[in-house]
Design a protein around this motif. Sequence first.
Motif, PDB file in Angstrom:
ATOM      1  N   HIS A  73      27.252 -36.761  -6.510  1.00 24.87           N
ATOM      2  CA  HIS A  73      28.640 -36.744  -7.283  1.00 24.87           C
ATOM      3  C   HIS A  73      29.437 -35.699  -7.349  1.00 24.87           C
ATOM      4  O   HIS A  73      28.957 -34.710  -6.967  1.00 24.87           O
ATOM      5  CB  HIS A  73      28.142 -37.175  -8.890  1.00 24.87           C
ATOM      6  CG  HIS A  73      27.411 -38.474  -9.125  1.00 24.87           C
ATOM      7  ND1 HIS A  73      26.220 -38.677  -9.384  1.00 24.87           N
ATOM      8  CD2 HIS A  73      27.970 -39.571  -8.958  1.00 24.87           C
ATOM      9  CE1 HIS A  73      26.383 -39.918  -9.228  1.00 24.87           C
ATOM     10  NE2 HIS A  73      27.060 -40.747  -9.143  1.00 24.87           N
ATOM     11  N   ASP A 122      33.059 -43.899 -12.036  1.00 25.41           N
ATOM     12  CA  ASP A 122      32.533 -43.958 -11.470  1.00 25.41           C
ATOM     13  C   ASP A 122      32.341 -45.027 -11.137  1.00 25.41           C
ATOM     14  O   ASP A 122      31.717 -46.015 -11.229  1.00 25.41           O
ATOM     15  CB  ASP A 122      31.250 -43.234 -11.290  1.00 25.41           C
ATOM     16  CG  ASP A 122      30.318 -43.035 -10.397  1.00 25.41           C
ATOM     17  OD1 ASP A 122      30.336 -43.297  -9.998  1.00 25.41           O
ATOM     18  OD2 ASP A 122      29.167 -41.322 -11.033  1.00 25.41           O
ATOM     19  N   CYS A 164      29.837 -46.312  -9.030  1.00 24.64           N
ATOM     20  CA  CYS A 164      27.507 -46.759  -9.013  1.00 24.64           C
ATOM     21  C   CYS A 164      28.014 -47.605 -10.562  1.00 24.64           C
ATOM     22  O   CYS A 164      27.324 -48.476 -10.857  1.00 24.64           O
ATOM     23  CB  CYS A 164      27.609 -45.801  -8.989  1.00 24.64           C
ATOM     24  SG  CYS A 164      27.440 -44.546 -10.399  1.00 24.64           S
ATOM     25  N   ASP A 186      32.003 -41.606  -5.289  1.00 22.79           N
ATOM     26  CA  ASP A 186      32.278 -42.222  -6.522  1.00 22.79           C
ATOM     27  C   ASP A 186      33.472 -42.212  -7.773  1.00 22.79           C
ATOM     28  O   ASP A 186      33.631 -43.167  -8.100  1.00 22.79           O
ATOM     29  CB  ASP A 186      30.930 -40.737  -7.357  1.00 22.79           C
ATOM     30  CG  ASP A 186      31.854 -39.655  -7.184  1.00 22.79           C
ATOM     31  OD1 ASP A 186      32.931 -39.489  -6.191  1.00 22.79           O
ATOM     32  OD2 ASP A 186      31.232 -38.336  -7.900  1.00 22.79           O
ATOM     33  N   PHE A 234      24.734 -45.266  -1.339  1.00 25.86           N
ATOM     34  CA  PHE A 234      24.504 -45.216  -3.113  1.00 25.86           C
ATOM     35  C   PHE A 234      25.933 -45.838  -3.176  1.00 25.86           C
ATOM     36  O   PHE A 234      25.658 -47.001  -3.887  1.00 25.86           O
ATOM     37  CB  PHE A 234      23.794 -43.825  -3.739  1.00 25.86           C
ATOM     38  CG  PHE A 234      23.564 -44.243  -5.067  1.00 25.86           C
ATOM     39  CD1 PHE A 234      22.964 -44.345  -5.648  1.00 25.86           C
ATOM     40  CD2 PHE A 234      24.932 -43.627  -5.654  1.00 25.86           C
ATOM     41  CE1 PHE A 234      22.228 -44.683  -6.597  1.00 25.86           C
ATOM     42  CE2 PHE A 234      24.379 -43.985  -7.190  1.00 25.86           C
ATOM     43  CZ  PHE A 234      23.514 -44.110  -7.511  1.00 25.86           C
ATOM     44  N   HIS A 235      26.782 -45.381  -2.871  1.00 25.29           N
ATOM     45  CA  HIS A 235      28.255 -46.090  -4.125  1.00 25.29           C
ATOM     46  C   HIS A 235      28.727 -46.594  -2.985  1.00 25.29           C
ATOM     47  O   HIS A 235      29.246 -47.659  -3.378  1.00 25.29           O
ATOM     48  CB  HIS A 235      28.835 -44.378  -4.386  1.00 25.29           C
ATOM     49  CG  HIS A 235      28.828 -43.323  -4.921  1.00 25.29           C
ATOM     50  ND1 HIS A 235      28.064 -42.212  -5.015  1.00 25.29           N
ATOM     51  CD2 HIS A 235      28.935 -43.670  -6.644  1.00 25.29           C
ATOM     52  CE1 HIS A 235      27.982 -42.157  -5.881  1.00 25.29           C
ATOM     53  NE2 HIS A 235      28.264 -42.388  -7.205  1.00 25.29           N
TER      54      HIS A 235
END
Lengths: 696, 314
Positions: A2, B224, B226, B266, B275-276
């Motif tokens: 992030h 974000d 996600c 993100d 992941f994103h």
Amino acid sequence: MHGRPRTAPKPEDAAASAAKAQKLRALQSQFLSYHHDRIYTKEALDTSAKLLEINPEYYTAWNYRKLAVEHNVKESESSPESVKSIFDEELKVVENALRQNFKSYGAWHHRKWVLSKGHSSLDHELRLLDRFQKADPRNFHAWNYRRFVAALLGRSVEDELQYTEDLIGNNFSNYSAWHNRSMLLSEILKKKEQESYSQDTISKEYEFVLNALYTDPDDQSGWFYHHWLLDQTSKAKAPLLVSSWPVPGSELVVSGNVSLGDHPLSSFSKVTVALERFPVVLYFNQTVEGVNSSTVAIQCTFVQNEDVTWKPFSPQNSWASKVWVGYLDLSGVDHHSSAPHTVEVKLGHHKGIMSSNGLQLSVPFDLSFRVSVKPLETQSSKDEKLVWEEDKFYACEMPIPCLCYDGISVGNKYEPTTSDWQIGTIAEEISQIRNLLAISDSKIGKITLARLLMAHDVMSSPYATKTVHAEEVLGLYSELMKLDPSHSQYYKDERSLVLLQQLLSSGGTLLKHCFYYGGITSSSTHGPICLRLNNQSISRMGAFDKLLWVQMLDLSDNELHSIEGLEAMQLLHCLNLGRNKLRSFTALDPLRCLKSLKVLNISHNEIGLHSIDTTRYLCSASPLSHNGEVIWHGDDFTPEDADVTNYWEASMVFKSLELTQLDIVGNAVANEKFQSFLLKILPKLQFLDGQNLHRI
Amino acid sequence: MGELAGDKHVKYILCVEKKKDSFESVVMEHLRLNGAYWGLTTLDLLGKLDTVDSNEVVSWILQCQHESGGFGGNIGHDPHLLYTLSAVQVLALFDKLDVLDLNKVTDYIRSLQNEDGSFSGDVWGEVDTRFSYCAICCLAILKRLDLINVEKAVRYIVSCKTLDGGFGCTPGAESHAGQIFCCVGALAITGSLHHVDKDLLGWWLCERQVKSGGLNGRPEKLADVCYSWWVLSSLIMIDRVHWIDKEKLIKFILDCQDTENGGISDRPDDAVDVFHTYFGVAGLSLLEYPGVKAIDPAYALPVDVVNRIFFGRC
Ligand SMILES: [Zn+2]
């Protein structure tokens, strides 16, 4: 993962990264070999510590350290000093790891584990937490750990409440602190039985939160807390029966299982139901459990109380519901005589009907009505097609009898469940929020005002028959739709509920929506009465407590995408949902409970158009949500050659209905293949999309 | 508005898989099984699962399994429910569930249910409603839900409800969108969504949409990608997804693409990761974006995979 900026990798960065990676990889494989060989020497422990400092998420290393602690503590059992130093070391490793990433689940859990072994001083932990929580007051790991430590310490709820107050004082936009406050306060409210204490506490909280709301009326944190307070305030204390079918004092004429054409539902008191399934519907103001033949007594000549089974109407298997139905079997009644039978329903005389928080029905309730069975005539002749066309409907001039609990005597035993304190508090908040909105255009403030006004109406009129503030609330939602277009559908749904409440609450407005259906040629008298709520821009259905009597309902040309709650309308015979926004068959799940339903129009919706089914998990009999009820393959009701595999959603809805007329044209799903499937699972169907199937 | 750079994302995922030497991929090594699930599901949603050698993946997955029956995040790592779920999901993607010793896996999962109905993530006893979801989802896919006490499991999840209608990781904990997905998902799979206050939670969830169109996970936090998954899937399960502005969210997700090298981040202009990328594509799938296969909001697998498992639909 992030917040790292996207930059083109420079060659020197790549080289540095590769070097770093190589080092880390070496550390990891060294660690894994120690772990697999169960080596717990100082050197091995250091390796794992180094690894965790770089990568606190490397969970196997935390596990390893726990094994090592257990092993090494056993070795040094005789020496409390060395045991202490073993655990101190763990605390240090955790602290280092948290400094690297203090959202690491593994690190926090490791600390908890050490603490649960009785090591470290709790005061030290609190000090550490203060430091972490100052650095990030929203870190939920730290908050969870704080609750854990506070419980171990036996810190008072009041002290922790003070802590949330301090944090909110520093920065009112701390949703985590507000959340924790709601948890602590619930605990206090639960413990203190005294009503005045709870009331004082809640009143003080309103003052407290109002300060935050004034500071920045657009910050969400305080508003959610305010909403929760409203919920605490307006929670009706005990459940109340707010509606039923039949209504007390009604005189009903029942004709069994015959076609629409022969026995028009030409007045509010004539109903057509299967003689073995005469429904008695009880509608409460909140979810209750414990409705059964020992809490509800039915007295009449033709049914034994014990033979009546009460069923909750909730979309899924559940013991609790707002709506309950019991079926009386009329088949034993002498069909050659039209003498009325008195039915008495008594509930709440014995304890047992209670809300989810354990409160009993506020007042006992007796309802009595008379029912006579229309003598059987010769077998019904022909079925007629029902046509939902404008020129088939005529204004209804018949005065509407009392259909819901307002003016009619519901027994003088009724005691208001709302206290002066509740109404006073809500009124006070209404004026406070009005003041706030005078100086700010806060959208969430407007939502809150709308809710407060509705809460006030419900409290002043428990049967929801006076909608004093409806106009203002409708105005607020219209404003919100413009102010916050991203959420306009939410406001529209809320608006629809208020609109329906308003439409259906008085006989005068209701009458404007009642029509005779005149499309039946053989009918000698008036046709059936149809409630027409078509073309009202309704995006969500509600106010079902006012609709229990309806047998024919026109909801066409609205924006409905759901019919949640419709299962309460047990008398429903004909339903028009044409030209709405229904997206799938699973959205029709409530229809499965409507055993009287014969005529259904779902034409021109969006069934089959969407790849994502938003009601897939809300239907009661889906194999995807394992609740035991499902027999979708090869049961007795489904013809073997029907393509249930590909049409299970449709099969689920239709196989429990005995439709004679169905309109489904104008949906993406309605192709030839699907039509032939429908013919298989709907053996009683006479008309499909207006075509006479000439089946009999 | 830009378009979905599907081919680029496929290339990115296949490329990440080969780039094992970067620091980022070494740091992620312990959860490679999660990574495999994210990457492979994305490929499937983009219709490119066949570019992967399924036998190779399956044999690697089996090497991640322990004596206990649970799966570790990679070969040599300890077993945990988080990775056991990913293993089962990936095998489901490839229609290879039959390689599993069913009793072994299900015994492992069953052994982690506690007296109060909650689940520990592994033998070390961390309790979290995330693990309730992992256990329930796994057992449902394996058609062995009867092995656990579902009623107690549901009661525990319900005890984690918060003031906003959401759910926290343990009783008393604050809710956030990821946790809400786990709890709502577990309740959906067990047919228990009547425990959810759909209007209250739906409102809180739709208020996660901020001005940029993106979704955040808690009030007053940054949007974000996600959360496109966590919030959207929850909203869909409770039939309140129409309360957000879908077009604006699609735009936000597309703005987070690296249109040059593939992958999704993100937030716009941040570094991309698998992941994103998965959550972005899965979000678009829930938004019915053209060209992306539909994904099931509860099982987090493509709808055709779920239909194959539960209806034998091909
Ligand atoms: Zn994220």
